[in-house]
Design a protein around this motif. Sequence first.
Motif, mmCIF file in Angstrom:
data_model
loop_
_atom_site.group_PDB
_atom_site.id
_atom_site.type_symbol
_atom_site.label_atom_id
_atom_site.label_comp_id
_atom_site.label_asym_id
_atom_site.label_seq_id
_atom_site.Cartn_x
_atom_site.Cartn_y
_atom_site.Cartn_z
ATOM 1 N N VAL A 47 32.834 33.503 47.151
ATOM 2 C CA VAL A 47 33.671 34.622 47.595
ATOM 3 C C VAL A 47 33.196 35.136 48.949
ATOM 4 C CG1 VAL A 47 34.415 36.983 47.053
ATOM 5 C CG2 VAL A 47 34.318 35.259 45.244
ATOM 6 N N ASP A 48 31.883 35.148 49.156
ATOM 7 C CA ASP A 48 31.349 35.571 50.449
ATOM 8 C C ASP A 48 31.847 34.651 51.564
ATOM 9 O OD1 ASP A 48 29.562 37.238 52.081
ATOM 10 O OD2 ASP A 48 28.335 35.434 52.247
ATOM 11 N N LEU A 49 31.875 33.347 51.307
ATOM 12 C CA LEU A 49 32.399 32.403 52.289
ATOM 13 C C LEU A 49 33.897 32.630 52.510
ATOM 14 C CD1 LEU A 49 32.246 29.895 54.094
ATOM 15 C CD2 LEU A 49 32.626 28.504 52.027
ATOM 16 N N ALA A 50 34.643 32.840 51.422
ATOM 17 C CA ALA A 50 36.084 33.070 51.546
ATOM 18 C C ALA A 50 36.369 34.314 52.373
ATOM 19 C CB ALA A 50 36.712 33.182 50.163
ATOM 20 N N LEU A 51 35.575 35.355 52.154
ATOM 21 C CA LEU A 51 35.726 36.566 52.969
ATOM 22 C C LEU A 51 35.478 36.240 54.440
ATOM 23 C CD1 LEU A 51 34.324 40.083 52.070
ATOM 24 C CD2 LEU A 51 34.113 39.184 54.379
ATOM 25 N N GLN A 52 34.424 35.468 54.713
ATOM 26 C CA GLN A 52 34.096 35.100 56.095
ATOM 27 C C GLN A 52 35.243 34.324 56.738
ATOM 28 O OE1 GLN A 52 31.198 36.054 57.416
ATOM 29 N NE2 GLN A 52 31.363 35.064 59.422
ATOM 30 N N LEU A 53 35.840 33.409 56.004
ATOM 31 C CA LEU A 53 36.913 32.586 56.553
ATOM 32 C C LEU A 53 38.210 33.372 56.752
ATOM 33 C CD1 LEU A 53 36.326 29.249 54.599
ATOM 34 C CD2 LEU A 53 35.750 29.766 56.982
ATOM 35 N N HIS A 54 38.294 34.540 56.136
ATOM 36 C CA HIS A 54 39.439 35.414 56.386
ATOM 37 C C HIS A 54 39.218 36.301 57.607
ATOM 38 C CE1 HIS A 54 41.068 34.188 52.506
ATOM 39 N NE2 HIS A 54 42.151 34.888 52.766
ATOM 40 N N GLY A 55 38.046 36.192 58.209
ATOM 41 C CA GLY A 55 37.764 36.965 59.408
ATOM 42 C C GLY A 55 37.723 38.457 59.135
ATOM 43 N N SER A 56 38.109 39.235 60.132
ATOM 44 C CA SER A 56 38.047 40.689 59.994
ATOM 45 C C SER A 56 38.970 41.196 58.895
ATOM 46 C CB SER A 56 38.405 41.357 61.324
ATOM 47 O OG SER A 56 39.695 40.961 61.758
ATOM 48 N N GLU A 57 40.062 40.471 58.634
ATOM 49 C CA GLU A 57 40.969 40.891 57.565
ATOM 50 C C GLU A 57 40.280 40.817 56.206
ATOM 51 O OE1 GLU A 57 45.397 39.832 55.728
ATOM 52 O OE2 GLU A 57 44.533 38.601 57.326
ATOM 53 N N GLY A 58 39.373 39.868 56.054
ATOM 54 C CA GLY A 58 38.645 39.769 54.798
ATOM 55 C C GLY A 58 37.747 40.948 54.534
ATOM 56 N N TYR A 59 37.380 41.645 55.603
ATOM 57 C CA TYR A 59 36.498 42.802 55.483
ATOM 58 C C TYR A 59 37.301 44.098 55.357
ATOM 59 C CZ TYR A 59 32.092 45.335 56.149
ATOM 60 O OH TYR A 59 30.982 46.128 55.976
ATOM 61 N N THR A 60 38.472 44.000 54.784
ATOM 62 C CA THR A 60 39.306 45.172 54.533
ATOM 63 C C THR A 60 39.684 45.201 53.059
ATOM 64 O OG1 THR A 60 41.466 44.100 54.856
ATOM 65 C CG2 THR A 60 40.301 44.881 56.842
ATOM 66 N N ARG A 61 40.319 46.278 52.668
ATOM 67 C CA ARG A 61 40.771 46.398 51.285
ATOM 68 C C ARG A 61 42.163 45.804 51.091
ATOM 69 N NH1 ARG A 61 39.910 52.282 48.989
ATOM 70 N NH2 ARG A 61 41.253 52.833 50.744
ATOM 71 N N MET A 120 39.114 40.022 48.520
ATOM 72 C CA MET A 120 37.768 39.479 48.687
ATOM 73 C C MET A 120 36.675 40.520 48.488
ATOM 74 S SD MET A 120 38.435 36.375 49.088
ATOM 75 C CE MET A 120 39.833 35.368 49.578
ATOM 76 N N GLU A 121 36.810 41.682 49.128
ATOM 77 C CA GLU A 121 35.715 42.656 49.045
ATOM 78 C C GLU A 121 35.555 43.181 47.625
ATOM 79 O OE1 GLU A 121 35.719 46.256 48.781
ATOM 80 O OE2 GLU A 121 37.832 46.286 48.231
ATOM 81 N N LYS A 122 36.661 43.338 46.896
ATOM 82 C CA LYS A 122 36.542 43.779 45.504
ATOM 83 C C LYS A 122 35.861 42.707 44.655
ATOM 84 C CE LYS A 122 39.121 45.769 41.642
ATOM 85 N NZ LYS A 122 38.352 45.053 40.619
ATOM 86 N N ARG A 123 36.269 41.475 44.866
ATOM 87 C CA ARG A 123 35.618 40.389 44.126
ATOM 88 C C ARG A 123 34.120 40.361 44.406
ATOM 89 N NH1 ARG A 123 40.142 36.187 46.078
ATOM 90 N NH2 ARG A 123 41.599 36.282 44.317
ATOM 91 N N LEU A 124 33.755 40.551 45.665
ATOM 92 C CA LEU A 124 32.346 40.490 46.040
ATOM 93 C C LEU A 124 31.559 41.588 45.332
ATOM 94 C CD1 LEU A 124 30.946 38.495 47.994
ATOM 95 C CD2 LEU A 124 30.898 40.333 49.680
#
Length: 398
Positions: free
Chosen positions: A336-350, A354-358
């Motif tokens: 999930v951490d990798l998937a968040l990274q591959l989503h870029g800045s959008e992955g670091y949002t709600r 991804m962030e909830k899964r993490l």
Amino acid sequence: MRATGITPILNRHPELAELTSRITAFLDTHLPAPVCEGEQRPDWLALREQAAQAGLTGFDVERQELGRVAQGTAMFLAGQRDCDAREVFSSGHAAMALRYGAPDLVQRTQELALSQGRLAGVASSEPQSGSDLRGFRTVLIDHGDHLVLSGTKGLISRVEEAYGFVVFGKLVGRDEADTVDLREVPLSAVWVPMDTKGVLIETTDPLGMRGWSFGHLHFVDVRLDRSLLLGAPGDGRRIFDTHFAAWRLMMSLVCLGAASAAIQEAADRTRRRTVGRTPLAAIPSVAARLGTAASEVEAATAWCFALLERIDQGEIDTAACSAAKALATDAAYRAVDLALQLHGSEGYTRRTPMEKRLRDIRGLRIADGPNDTLYSVLAHSLVTGDQQPADHRPLARH
């Protein structure tokens, strides 16, 4: 949504096809997409009640031909939508009351937990004991026709939603309550209805898994009928080990389901997203990292189901189940951490799940015993040749 991780299981167990279709249809209707923290939170308890109406809360105990593998399949599918969906299907911790309770308790549990979809919880860990089973201070004082429960349990889940808890403590005689060394007293288990006088709730806010309440239970001279004892006095360790060998695998499969969904979403994004004119998926380092994550998740999923198959055949390897839970949640977190990274800045949002899964998976790397301790259980068995863990083995919290 792909269900690659359970395809081999469905091939080996064609009897699960009908149940899998029903669970998938239920999820498609009530939880059609993974949950994002920025969206309105589902009413998880209401979903469980609807699942009960659909006959999806008792299959693991009512249909012997399905067993734990079926429960694990439901957990994997639930995890693909959200880790908090882990309580929607199957009997959950009510299974201990069903398997070890007196006839009246079994009948009531069947009605409330299976037919109505009410939720049962478990209270084992204590604030001061960490992973030391012998360090429990919660006591059940034996008064002959009744028991009196005193102590504190926490941090645990479902403190507001559960209608009752399986509580682990030390059963002692009335005359020895003030003198006995509790570290030498074996565990016992008892069913505690939440509406019993003297049961107090203290909630706190967790980092993740916010779909269910979290906190402490305080027992202040709680009087319980002796018939609420599960199994025989001193039977708590056996009940605990038997139940949680499988339950750790269930929580593992919830996380692996979430990870498999994250990997698929990341793969889809890498095909669409470009760097210059090159799709992300065509960059060797990206493809290698994604392939590594997928391999780890697939391998952990296969191990968890293999252990569940052994449990259904009557073979419980407590040490392997402990280590499998650690391996699975570690692999799921990395994926999930990798998937968040591959989503870029959008992955670091709600706006993405991804962030909830993490956060949710991070919690499940602690719940049911911290992962370092779980790995050490397998190491202990390798060194000693004993599949059963030592007394300092981890407790369960979720």
